[in-house]
Design an enzyme around this catalytic site. Sequence first.
Site, PDB file in Angstrom:
ATOM      1  N   GLY A 191     -20.230  -1.377  -1.568  1.00 21.05           N
ATOM      2  CA  GLY A 191     -21.591   0.075  -1.872  1.00 21.05           C
ATOM      3  C   GLY A 191     -22.762  -0.339  -2.656  1.00 21.05           C
ATOM      4  O   GLY A 191     -24.154  -0.094  -2.586  1.00 21.05           O
ATOM      5  N   TYR A 208       0.974  -1.334  -0.076  1.00 16.78           N
ATOM      6  CA  TYR A 208      -0.034   0.142   0.256  1.00 16.78           C
ATOM      7  C   TYR A 208       0.809   1.219  -0.379  1.00 16.78           C
ATOM      8  O   TYR A 208       1.153   1.452   0.779  1.00 16.78           O
ATOM      9  CB  TYR A 208      -0.978   0.328   0.984  1.00 16.78           C
ATOM     10  CG  TYR A 208      -1.844  -1.369   1.017  1.00 16.78           C
ATOM     11  CD1 TYR A 208      -2.148  -2.199   0.480  1.00 16.78           C
ATOM     12  CD2 TYR A 208      -2.686  -1.199   2.399  1.00 16.78           C
ATOM     13  CE1 TYR A 208      -3.175  -3.134   1.053  1.00 16.78           C
ATOM     14  CE2 TYR A 208      -3.486  -2.701   2.380  1.00 16.78           C
ATOM     15  CZ  TYR A 208      -3.117  -3.473   1.413  1.00 16.78           C
ATOM     16  OH  TYR A 208      -4.451  -4.175   1.551  1.00 16.78           O
ATOM     17  N   ALA A 236     -19.383  -5.432  -0.043  1.00 15.91           N
ATOM     18  CA  ALA A 236     -20.176  -5.535  -1.314  1.00 15.91           C
ATOM     19  C   ALA A 236     -20.196  -4.152  -1.905  1.00 15.91           C
ATOM     20  O   ALA A 236     -20.784  -4.153  -2.922  1.00 15.91           O
ATOM     21  CB  ALA A 236     -21.205  -6.385  -1.699  1.00 15.91           C
TER      22      ALA A 236
END
Length: 298
Positions: free
Chosen positions: A203, A51, A201
């Site tokens: 949104g 990240y 999921a």
Amino acid sequence: MNYNHLGTSALRVSEIGFGCMSLTLDQAYSSQLLRSAFEQGINFFDTADLYDQGQNEILVGAALRDVRSKVIIATKVGNQWRSDGSGWDWNPSKAHILQAVEHSLRRLGTDYIDLYQLHGGTIDDPIDETIEAFEMLQQQGKIRYYGISSIRPNVIRAYAERSNATSVMMQYSLLDRRPEETCLPLLEQKQISVLARGSLAQGLLLGKAPQAYLGHSAEQVAKAAEVLQQVAGHQRSAASATVRWVLQKPAVASAVIGIRSEAHLHEALAAGHAKALIHEELTTLRQTVPALRYEQHR
């Protein structure tokens, strides 16, 4: 906030985990979010060396340094950045893992990692060599426990049978019930905990315009969102209801939710405090969304 044991380890993780990948590089704002989450009961923070090319680990480590003994920091390994910064390559070798852990320890500003996870994996990897690396790091005290992050049944099965993995991070939600076929029963049997990601999921269950998702049509997604809203009622938000769905599986120790803003944190904490779904509500949701199966990597 409730806390669950992670596998058979000594780690007790908050049932709502903080997914750090979504954090912005605004250090002051993101640090405040992390501290606020900790102060309100979240003790599990998940990052990865991938990240922001390691900047995420630096941010997380700095924000939590003075409460280090009270938090559980998880990070991941296996994706190696190319020297020119053009991308990364998969590298689950023992040599890479033993080298990468030193960089993660330095970026996090700690001398141990609570949970070190393989960030992916295929059945063609040198799995025994990877396990050997994790076991060595555990013996050296550089990591307390290890696990994998994968949705591939064949990979999950291999680590469940051949390693001392404590956890498996995998995507699981009302719209992605594929883990129910074989993965969740196997991991429950082996006493390996699931860290569920993707519980919301993307949104699609929370008012976002419906679209096809995995094997579900847009119409099926819209119907699932409608029924979920009915089940949530006035006692919970739709987000809380879908997170409670995930957490009520015995194998699931924590729902790791991506948090980027105060609103996201508030929503995640609300899910942690929401009332559990009752049998009738669980049955209604099961009947609304069919459980699909993994078609690959079986």
